[in-house]
Design a protein around this motif. Structure first.
Motif, PDB file in Angstrom:
ATOM      1  N   ALA A  99       5.579  -9.609  18.218  1.00 57.22           N
ATOM      2  CA  ALA A  99       5.563  -8.851  19.826  1.00 57.22           C
ATOM      3  C   ALA A  99       6.927  -8.619  20.572  1.00 57.22           C
ATOM      4  O   ALA A  99       6.743  -8.448  21.041  1.00 57.22           O
ATOM      5  N   THR A 100       8.324  -9.393  19.485  1.00 54.52           N
ATOM      6  CA  THR A 100       9.640  -8.231  20.151  1.00 54.52           C
ATOM      7  C   THR A 100       9.439  -6.860  20.009  1.00 54.52           C
ATOM      8  O   THR A 100       9.095  -6.103  20.979  1.00 54.52           O
ATOM      9  N   ASN A 101       8.800  -5.805  18.943  1.00 52.41           N
ATOM     10  CA  ASN A 101       8.392  -4.677  18.265  1.00 52.41           C
ATOM     11  C   ASN A 101       7.114  -4.360  19.446  1.00 52.41           C
ATOM     12  O   ASN A 101       7.799  -3.195  19.821  1.00 52.41           O
ATOM     13  N   GLU A 102       6.643  -5.175  19.862  1.00 57.63           N
ATOM     14  CA  GLU A 102       5.656  -4.331  20.352  1.00 57.63           C
ATOM     15  C   GLU A 102       5.670  -4.342  21.936  1.00 57.63           C
ATOM     16  O   GLU A 102       5.699  -2.956  22.714  1.00 57.63           O
ATOM     17  N   SER A 103       5.871  -5.269  22.564  1.00 55.49           N
ATOM     18  CA  SER A 103       6.453  -5.423  24.264  1.00 55.49           C
ATOM     19  C   SER A 103       7.914  -4.721  24.584  1.00 55.49           C
ATOM     20  O   SER A 103       7.684  -3.248  25.078  1.00 55.49           O
ATOM     21  N   THR A 104       8.763  -4.440  24.367  1.00 56.78           N
ATOM     22  CA  THR A 104      10.279  -4.094  24.400  1.00 56.78           C
ATOM     23  C   THR A 104      10.100  -2.926  23.954  1.00 56.78           C
ATOM     24  O   THR A 104      10.624  -1.752  25.075  1.00 56.78           O
ATOM     25  N   GLY A 105       9.835  -2.392  22.602  1.00 54.23           N
ATOM     26  CA  GLY A 105       9.538  -1.154  21.926  1.00 54.23           C
ATOM     27  C   GLY A 105       8.470  -0.044  22.604  1.00 54.23           C
ATOM     28  O   GLY A 105       9.269   1.228  23.661  1.00 54.23           O
ATOM     29  N   LYS A 106       7.567  -0.641  23.484  1.00 55.12           N
ATOM     30  CA  LYS A 106       6.737   0.280  24.453  1.00 55.12           C
ATOM     31  C   LYS A 106       7.425   0.275  25.763  1.00 55.12           C
ATOM     32  O   LYS A 106       6.835   1.465  25.979  1.00 55.12           O
ATOM     33  N   LEU A 107       8.350  -0.758  26.154  1.00 57.30           N
ATOM     34  CA  LEU A 107       8.408  -0.111  27.157  1.00 57.30           C
ATOM     35  C   LEU A 107       9.356   0.524  27.519  1.00 57.30           C
ATOM     36  O   LEU A 107       9.669   1.587  28.637  1.00 57.30           O
ATOM     37  N   LEU A 108       9.902   0.628  26.236  1.00 58.15           N
ATOM     38  CA  LEU A 108      11.176   2.128  26.551  1.00 58.15           C
ATOM     39  C   LEU A 108      10.365   2.997  26.389  1.00 58.15           C
ATOM     40  O   LEU A 108      11.110   4.282  26.850  1.00 58.15           O
ATOM     41  N   GLY A 109       9.555   2.884  25.852  1.00 60.91           N
ATOM     42  CA  GLY A 109       9.111   4.699  25.384  1.00 60.91           C
ATOM     43  C   GLY A 109       7.916   5.102  26.940  1.00 60.91           C
ATOM     44  O   GLY A 109       8.330   5.690  27.098  1.00 60.91           O
ATOM     45  N   ASN A 110       7.011   3.678  27.274  1.00 61.44           N
ATOM     46  CA  ASN A 110       6.911   4.145  28.661  1.00 61.44           C
ATOM     47  C   ASN A 110       8.153   4.831  29.873  1.00 61.44           C
ATOM     48  O   ASN A 110       8.205   5.575  30.389  1.00 61.44           O
ATOM     49  N   ALA A 111       8.999   3.932  30.053  1.00 64.95           N
ATOM     50  CA  ALA A 111      10.259   4.204  30.665  1.00 64.95           C
ATOM     51  C   ALA A 111      10.185   6.189  30.462  1.00 64.95           C
ATOM     52  O   ALA A 111      10.989   6.756  30.923  1.00 64.95           O
ATOM     53  N   TRP A 112      10.917   6.317  28.905  1.00 64.74           N
ATOM     54  CA  TRP A 112      11.194   7.793  28.438  1.00 64.74           C
ATOM     55  C   TRP A 112      10.230   8.631  29.264  1.00 64.74           C
ATOM     56  O   TRP A 112      10.639   9.883  30.206  1.00 64.74           O
ATOM     57  N   TYR A 113       8.971   8.583  28.921  1.00 70.14           N
ATOM     58  CA  TYR A 113       7.988   9.330  29.810  1.00 70.14           C
ATOM     59  C   TYR A 113       8.130   9.040  31.174  1.00 70.14           C
ATOM     60  O   TYR A 113       8.188  10.167  31.171  1.00 70.14           O
ATOM     61  N   HIS A 114       7.856   8.563  31.561  1.00 72.14           N
ATOM     62  CA  HIS A 114       8.206   8.460  32.922  1.00 72.14           C
ATOM     63  C   HIS A 114       9.178   8.966  33.997  1.00 72.14           C
ATOM     64  O   HIS A 114       8.854   9.971  34.570  1.00 72.14           O
ATOM     65  N   GLY A 115      10.341   8.989  32.642  1.00 65.81           N
ATOM     66  CA  GLY A 115      11.527   9.524  32.713  1.00 65.81           C
ATOM     67  C   GLY A 115      11.281  11.213  33.179  1.00 65.81           C
ATOM     68  O   GLY A 115      11.975  11.814  34.049  1.00 65.81           O
ATOM     69  N   ARG A 116      10.563  11.713  32.261  1.00 69.39           N
ATOM     70  CA  ARG A 116      10.494  13.460  31.861  1.00 69.39           C
ATOM     71  C   ARG A 116       9.365  13.941  33.201  1.00 69.39           C
ATOM     72  O   ARG A 116       9.159  14.849  34.325  1.00 69.39           O
ATOM     73  N   GLN A 117       8.704  12.513  33.692  1.00 65.89           N
ATOM     74  CA  GLN A 117       6.844  12.960  34.205  1.00 65.89           C
ATOM     75  C   GLN A 117       7.119  13.308  35.824  1.00 65.89           C
ATOM     76  O   GLN A 117       7.303  13.537  36.750  1.00 65.89           O
TER      77      GLN A 117
END
Length: 396
Positions: free
Chosen positions: A236-254
């Motif tokens: 669960a840790t790998n899934e949720s927190t890691g995915k959240l960081l990736g989403n933040a990084w993606y929207h940081g460029r969008q």
């Protein structure tokens, strides 16, 4: 002119994974109790409804698990999902065995170590012209932290993370897990059994050892219960927190200016608004314990209900201009971590990891680029995020 067909919500559809939010918006306005006949479930998408369901575990039961996959749903779900597939009071009994380790005071004491682990993952990436933000950093850091909490050796962590990624992948349109997923689950189970047996023989100063010596209702935990804890906490840790960081990084460029602002001191706000705007937690399943009327429709006991917190966090009834990413927004009412007795056990740790990760990136970079043509999303009925985000940092 024939009216266009309403959008279809299928949590196993790759097309939905690419962008579920237009479908969620239609559901909130036109079908707040949505029916998927083919998959045999109902879905709640409004903030008020999802919150009420999370607060009422006696009606919206977790006894069949939180996954709609055919081989994860049913009375045996507790074997794979641990206390997530329990209702109070049994849920509370098992959850309390781990909760002291995740209280805010404990989390705060871990900040220096989380920061050291973040730097250890980040420093080697700085020598590269390009790196994969999703795999090399976002998923790696929270996994490293939880493995350290559990006492999993550093040499084993990347291998375990690779199997966890396979464990949480679905094939397009299929609610039956494929062979690669099942094989990954078997490898993890074998590893976790070995870890449990080792900790029983030689306890250490880690959470796995503490659980191995814990008692529930006066009895020691079984090996299968301990393995379920490991699946839950590490995966669960790998899934949720890691995915959240990736989403933040993606929207940081969008979103114009967002990435630069986040790197320049708005890390905490960047993470908090991403939790609301594009939560990795998209769907969790429940079963009705007794008949209930929802939005004028009488549902029988045993009806399968999909709760959609990511949709709830875009509800205009709660958040003004919900489809706009706003660093100055009050995000206090988001339910990305759930609510009620099943509120995310590791929420405080996740918030710390997110903030520290983005702060450490801001320490070395003032901007960045993503090769969006090569970015790849994960495909899961529950989690939204990226498997690949090719990144070039603009160093300070």
């Amino acid at each position: 002119m024939t009216a266009p067909a309403p959008p279809a919500y299928d949590p196993f559809s790759y097309a939905v994974h690419e962008d579920p939010y237009p479908t969620f918006a239609w559901m909130r306005e036109h079908a707040p109790l949505y029916r998927n006949e083919e998959r045999d479930f109902w879905a709640l998408s409004r903030h008020e409804d999802v919150l009420a369901a999370l607060r009422a575990p006696a009606l919206f039961s977790s006894r069949n698990g939180i996954s709609l996959e055919a081989d994860l749903w049913g009375p045996d779900a507790v074997k794979t999902s641990g206390f997530l597939a329990m209702d109070p009071p049994a849920h509370g009994t098992m959850r309390r065995l781990t909760s002291p380790a995740f209280k805010r005071a404990w989390v705060a004491a871990w900040e220096p170590r989380v920061r050291a682990l973040a730097r250890a993952r980040l420093e080697p990436l700085l020598d590269r012209d390009e790196f994969d933000f999703a795999a090399d950093f976002a998923a790696a850091l929270p996994h490293d932290v939880m493995c350290e909490v559990m006492g999993i050796p550093a040499a084993d962590r990347d291998r375990i993370r690779a199997d966890n990624d396979l464990l949480n992948t679905c094939e397009d349109g299929s609610e039956v897990r494929g062979k690669a997923t099942l094989d990954a689950g078997l490898r993890l189970a074998v590893y976790y059994v070995g870890l449990v047996q080792q900790r029983r023989r030689r306890p250490g100063d880690d959470l796995a050892s503490a659980l191995a010596s814990a008692r529930a209702d006066g009895r020691p935990l079984t090996d299968s219960q301990l393995v379920a804890f490991l699946f839950l906490l590490v995966s669960a840790t790998n899934e949720s927190t890691g995915k959240l960081l990736g989403n933040a990084w993606y929207h940081g460029r969008q979103v114009p200016g967002l990435g630069r602002a986040g790197l320049a001191g708005r890390a905490r706000d960047w993470g908090a608004e991403t939790l609301r705007y594009d939560s990795p937690s998209q769907m969790m399943a429940r079963v009705l314990a007794e008949p209930a009327t929802l939005h004028g429709t009488r549902l029988p006991a045993g009806a399968r209900i999909a709760l959609l917190p990511a949709s709830a966090n875009r509800d205009r009834r709660v958040f003004a201009d919900p489809d706009r990413f706003d660093l100055d927004r009050d995000t206090g009412r988001h339910i990305a971590f759930g609510h009620g007795p099943h509120y995310c056990l590791g929420a405080a740790l996740a918030e710390l990891e997110i903030t520290v990760a983005l702060e450490e990136l801001g320490r070395v970079a003032r901007d960045y680029e993503i090769d969006l043509a090569r970015a790849e999303r994960v495909h899961s009925p529950h989690q939204r995020g990226f498997a690949r985000l090719p990144t070039i940092l603009v160093r300070r």
